[in-house]
Enzyme design. Sequence first.
Site, mmCIF file in Angstrom:
data_model
loop_
_atom_site.group_PDB
_atom_site.id
_atom_site.type_symbol
_atom_site.label_atom_id
_atom_site.label_comp_id
_atom_site.label_asym_id
_atom_site.label_seq_id
_atom_site.Cartn_x
_atom_site.Cartn_y
_atom_site.Cartn_z
ATOM 1 N N HIS A 16 0.842 -1.206 0.000
ATOM 2 C CA HIS A 16 0.000 0.000 0.000
ATOM 3 C C HIS A 16 0.876 1.255 0.000
ATOM 4 O O HIS A 16 1.152 1.845 1.045
ATOM 5 C CB HIS A 16 -0.964 0.010 1.184
ATOM 6 N N HIS A 18 1.444 4.866 -2.398
ATOM 7 C CA HIS A 18 1.088 5.724 -3.529
ATOM 8 C C HIS A 18 2.368 6.358 -4.078
ATOM 9 O O HIS A 18 3.160 6.921 -3.313
ATOM 10 C CB HIS A 18 0.132 6.830 -3.082
ATOM 11 N N PRO A 105 -3.638 7.521 -12.945
ATOM 12 C CA PRO A 105 -3.062 8.007 -14.204
ATOM 13 C C PRO A 105 -3.387 9.485 -14.451
ATOM 14 O O PRO A 105 -4.512 9.926 -14.228
ATOM 15 C CB PRO A 105 -3.704 7.103 -15.261
ATOM 16 N N ARG A 106 -2.366 10.211 -14.889
ATOM 17 C CA ARG A 106 -2.543 11.632 -15.214
ATOM 18 C C ARG A 106 -2.160 11.853 -16.670
ATOM 19 O O ARG A 106 -1.428 11.049 -17.262
ATOM 20 C CB ARG A 106 -1.644 12.485 -14.311
ATOM 21 N N GLY A 173 -8.757 8.219 -3.104
ATOM 22 C CA GLY A 173 -9.234 9.605 -3.164
ATOM 23 C C GLY A 173 -9.907 10.061 -1.890
ATOM 24 O O GLY A 173 -10.114 9.287 -0.957
ATOM 25 N N GLU A 207 -11.945 4.719 5.516
ATOM 26 C CA GLU A 207 -10.829 5.567 5.957
ATOM 27 C C GLU A 207 -11.293 6.630 6.949
ATOM 28 O O GLU A 207 -10.549 7.065 7.821
ATOM 29 C CB GLU A 207 -10.260 6.309 4.737
ATOM 30 N N ASP A 290 2.042 6.806 2.329
ATOM 31 C CA ASP A 290 2.724 7.957 1.731
ATOM 32 C C ASP A 290 3.943 8.307 2.577
ATOM 33 O O ASP A 290 3.916 9.226 3.388
ATOM 34 C CB ASP A 290 1.766 9.151 1.683
HETATM 35 ZN ZN LIG Z 1 -3.752 4.906 0.465
#
Ligand SMILES: [Zn+2]
Length: 343
Positions: A16, A18, A105-106, A173, A207, A290
């Site tokens: 997990h 990002h 994706p960007r 998100g 979350e 993160d």
């Molecule tokens: Zn996450």
Amino acid sequence: MSRMMDFKALPKIELHAHLSGSISRQCLHDVWVKKHQAGETTLEDPLIQMPLGKHDYDLETFFPLFSSYIYHLVNDPWSLRYTTLSVLADFVADGVVYLELRTTPRALPTHEEYVQAILDAIAEFEAQVPPPKLRTKLILSIDRRNPPATAFSVLSLCRKFYGHGVVGLDLCGDPASPTSLLHSFTPIFSAARSSLPNLGITLHFAEASCSGTDQELDLLLSWRPDRIGHVIHLSDKIRQRIKDCDKKIGLELCLSCNVHANMITGGFEGHHFGEWWKVPETIVTLGTDDVGVFGSPLSNEYALVAKHFGLTQQEICDLARKGIDIIFGGDEEKERLRKIMWT
Ligand SMILES: [Zn+2]
């Protein structure tokens, strides 16, 4: 006993993480210096924007950090390659031997070229001599704020790159975005299940209390995820549904993220890792989420559970190895990990 363990040397699996949130501040600073000198950015130095040692980003400040800063700094193929290579080097230095990186994706310049550029950077990293012990796969994320057409395009990218490094589909998100928007994603996840049976599905799950209603979690479980992330705000009914799944569901738990972002109360001792790690119907794995934002590498997450929940060295090794069963990277990779991970 376990306090003496070398958690960095322990071979670890990270499921997990990002991509954009895993970039170190020093790396962001290096990118900024180059762009600043070339007159290509008007952004402030990342070391001023995100001072070293600041890790108390909460759900209110976390998402704008990306939408109004990091995505504007890492906005071209050069910086994407540079930061991806840096993230991989950081994970390998921390003793991670298998990594599933996730990213939304960007258009850099197209969504397809964005994914290809990351896969190329991974291939470049793995081609080093001698080869690093780290093997990396990619999970593509649907942002829950995405319109359905964008979300469908993520599934198309999974189809295109499946077998070429993309192994999973994620829902991520801002949890504050309403549950009602999620219904339009049901056909996407069911198409993923029927057309790509070996593609892994993982979902950010409960979350925040606003994303932890039975209504939302029943919907997410109906998509038959292989793994769920965070798993914080859930009712006893949902807790039981997770245990009753016919296949053992993987729980991706991110302690430092949850504590620093005030997503839980009671500090590390109060984290629901303590509730889940021995539950036989599930498989718990530790993740950093993160590391660039929260500053705790995976080795430290293992040190934290050893310290706060008293795991022995044997229990730490068992916990690390359990993750093998829930990776999306296939049987050959599982075999490799069974040989190199500590027993
Ligand atoms: Zn996450």
